[in-house]
Structures are given as structure tokens and as C-alpha cells.
Design a protein around this motif. Structure first.
Motif, PDB file in Angstrom:
ATOM      1  N   THR A  80      -4.299  11.851   5.361  1.00 27.41           N
ATOM      2  CA  THR A  80      -5.138  12.253   4.116  1.00 27.41           C
ATOM      3  C   THR A  80      -4.275  11.824   2.978  1.00 27.41           C
ATOM      4  OG1 THR A  80      -6.522  13.693   5.396  1.00 27.41           O
ATOM      5  CG2 THR A  80      -6.557  13.872   3.122  1.00 27.41           C
ATOM      6  N   ALA A  81      -5.022  10.864   2.090  1.00 26.95           N
ATOM      7  CA  ALA A  81      -3.983  10.940   0.786  1.00 26.95           C
ATOM      8  C   ALA A  81      -5.025   9.998  -0.054  1.00 26.95           C
ATOM      9  CB  ALA A  81      -2.686  10.268   1.204  1.00 26.95           C
ATOM     10  N   VAL A  82      -4.389   9.931  -1.400  1.00 27.25           N
ATOM     11  CA  VAL A  82      -4.917   8.731  -2.112  1.00 27.25           C
ATOM     12  C   VAL A  82      -4.260   7.417  -1.997  1.00 27.25           C
ATOM     13  CG1 VAL A  82      -5.340   8.017  -4.304  1.00 27.25           C
ATOM     14  CG2 VAL A  82      -5.881  10.269  -3.796  1.00 27.25           C
ATOM     15  N   TYR A  83      -4.670   6.493  -1.734  1.00 26.54           N
ATOM     16  CA  TYR A  83      -4.130   5.063  -1.305  1.00 26.54           C
ATOM     17  C   TYR A  83      -4.171   4.118  -2.547  1.00 26.54           C
ATOM     18  CZ  TYR A  83      -3.527   6.594   3.682  1.00 26.54           C
ATOM     19  OH  TYR A  83      -3.287   7.319   4.700  1.00 26.54           O
ATOM     20  N   TYR A  84      -2.968   3.864  -2.800  1.00 24.23           N
ATOM     21  CA  TYR A  84      -2.661   2.923  -4.158  1.00 24.23           C
ATOM     22  C   TYR A  84      -2.098   1.539  -3.485  1.00 24.23           C
ATOM     23  CZ  TYR A  84      -2.820   7.287  -6.629  1.00 24.23           C
ATOM     24  OH  TYR A  84      -3.006   8.438  -7.380  1.00 24.23           O
ATOM     25  N   CYS A  85      -2.793   0.569  -4.291  1.00 23.35           N
ATOM     26  CA  CYS A  85      -2.218  -0.818  -3.930  1.00 23.35           C
ATOM     27  C   CYS A  85      -1.377  -1.204  -5.010  1.00 23.35           C
ATOM     28  CB  CYS A  85      -3.552  -1.564  -4.157  1.00 23.35           C
ATOM     29  SG  CYS A  85      -3.192  -3.537  -4.134  1.00 23.35           S
ATOM     30  N   ARG A  86      -0.214  -1.899  -4.717  1.00 23.40           N
ATOM     31  CA  ARG A  86       0.783  -2.350  -5.656  1.00 23.40           C
ATOM     32  C   ARG A  86       1.085  -3.905  -5.529  1.00 23.40           C
ATOM     33  NH1 ARG A  86       6.930  -0.447  -5.560  1.00 23.40           N
ATOM     34  NH2 ARG A  86       7.598  -1.138  -7.873  1.00 23.40           N
ATOM     35  N   TRP A 117       0.944  -1.260   0.159  1.00 26.23           N
ATOM     36  CA  TRP A 117      -0.068  -0.041   0.045  1.00 26.23           C
ATOM     37  C   TRP A 117       0.969   1.241   0.175  1.00 26.23           C
ATOM     38  CZ3 TRP A 117      -5.123   0.176  -0.835  1.00 26.23           C
ATOM     39  CH2 TRP A 117      -5.913  -1.151  -0.624  1.00 26.23           C
ATOM     40  N   TYR A 118       0.508   2.009  -1.010  1.00 27.84           N
ATOM     41  CA  TYR A 118       1.310   3.306  -1.165  1.00 27.84           C
ATOM     42  C   TYR A 118       0.256   4.524  -0.752  1.00 27.84           C
ATOM     43  CZ  TYR A 118       5.251   0.731  -3.145  1.00 27.84           C
ATOM     44  OH  TYR A 118       6.403   0.324  -2.955  1.00 27.84           O
ATOM     45  N   ARG A 119       0.730   5.784  -0.597  1.00 24.50           N
ATOM     46  CA  ARG A 119      -0.191   6.702  -0.477  1.00 24.50           C
ATOM     47  C   ARG A 119       0.363   8.140  -1.295  1.00 24.50           C
ATOM     48  NH1 ARG A 119      -0.359   7.741   5.877  1.00 24.50           N
ATOM     49  NH2 ARG A 119       1.464   8.528   6.368  1.00 24.50           N
ATOM     50  N   GLY A 157      -6.344   3.577  -7.137  1.00 26.12           N
ATOM     51  CA  GLY A 157      -6.322   4.509  -5.921  1.00 26.12           C
ATOM     52  C   GLY A 157      -7.613   4.638  -5.302  1.00 26.12           C
ATOM     53  N   THR A 158      -7.600   4.826  -3.886  1.00 29.41           N
ATOM     54  CA  THR A 158      -8.794   5.133  -3.192  1.00 29.41           C
ATOM     55  C   THR A 158      -8.574   6.332  -2.271  1.00 29.41           C
ATOM     56  OG1 THR A 158     -10.656   4.406  -2.068  1.00 29.41           O
ATOM     57  CG2 THR A 158      -8.392   3.389  -1.496  1.00 29.41           C
ATOM     58  N   LEU A 159      -9.357   7.212  -2.064  1.00 27.88           N
ATOM     59  CA  LEU A 159      -9.124   8.559  -1.497  1.00 27.88           C
ATOM     60  C   LEU A 159      -9.559   8.304   0.090  1.00 27.88           C
ATOM     61  CD1 LEU A 159      -8.234  11.599  -1.081  1.00 27.88           C
ATOM     62  CD2 LEU A 159     -10.686  12.084  -1.699  1.00 27.88           C
ATOM     63  N   VAL A 160      -8.618   8.657   1.066  1.00 30.43           N
ATOM     64  CA  VAL A 160      -9.004   8.695   2.541  1.00 30.43           C
ATOM     65  C   VAL A 160      -8.724  10.108   2.794  1.00 30.43           C
ATOM     66  CG1 VAL A 160      -8.053   7.753   4.717  1.00 30.43           C
ATOM     67  CG2 VAL A 160      -8.241   6.136   2.635  1.00 30.43           C
TER      68      VAL A 160
END
Length: 115
Positions: free
Chosen positions: A90-96, A36-38, A108-111
Motif C-alpha cells: 500500500t502506497a502512492v506509486y509514482y512514475c519517473r 516506478w517508485y512508491r 502519483g496513483t494510490l494503491v
């Protein structure tokens, strides 16, 4: 084409919790490292947490003790349980999904952590 579909983002108050999910279409899911990245506005994308094929985990210092990454190989899904959330999360979280020459990213999904 591999698809990674993230879900679970949203608006949460400081101190709250969220669980992100990332479902993969890759049939050999279990052999890959999942991460998980953000990326916050105006900042570079950064690693939040990762779990290897042997379930070794590592975390960014900023989330240690608050976030937990886990994987379910049968469901081809990786999770990020986030607790004690702070506005700076707070960020867009990306799966890799990565391994060998393969490197796949989700959309991406926004938190958003705000009162």
C-alpha cells in the motif's frame, strides 16, 4: 513541459493483482530510463522497479518475483504489473522519467491493498 500520467491504482485484496500505466508526453521517450517508485505514509519514497532504454530492469528485493516492469516505446508508456499484492505494498506509486539532466515525475496513483 513533460507530462507523466499514471493510472491503474485502486483498492485490491491481498493476493490480488493490478497493472499501473504511465503515459509520457516526451517525444524522445525511448532514450529515457523509466522507473516506478512508491511512498507509504510516514515513509521515504523508494524505488520499486526501473527499466533502461535498452530494457535492462532492476527491482527492489521486496517486489522481486511479484512485480514486472515493461515499456512500450511506440505508446510512450511504462507499465508495472503487480501480482500477489500484500498490505505492505500500500502506497502512492509514482512514475519517473530520467536521463541526462532531465528528471520528470508523475502525480502519483494510490494503491491500497486491504481486505
Amino acid at each position: 513541459q513533460v507530462q507523466l500520467v499514471e493510472s491503474g491504482g485502486g483498492l485490491v485484496q491481498p493476493g490480488g493483482s493490478l497493472r499501473l500505466s504511465c503515459a509520457s508526453s516526451k517525444t524522445s521517450f525511448s532514450i529515457y530510463t523509466m522507473g516506478w517508485y512508491r511512498q507509504a505514509p510516514g515513509k521515504q519514497r523508494e524505488l520499486v522497479a526501473a527499466v533502461t532504454s535498452t530494457s535492462r530492469t532492476n527491482y527492489a528485493d521486496s517486489v522481486k518475483g511479484r512485480f514486472t516492469i515493461s515499456r512500450d516505446n511506440a505508446k510512450k508508456t511504462v507499465y508495472l504489473q503487480m501480482s500477489s499484492l500484500k498490505p505492505e505494498d500500500t502506497a502512492v506509486y509514482y512514475c519517473r522519467q530520467s536521463g541526462g539532466t532531465d528528471d520528470y515525475w508523475g502525480q502519483g496513483t494510490l494503491v491500497t491493498v486491504s481486505s
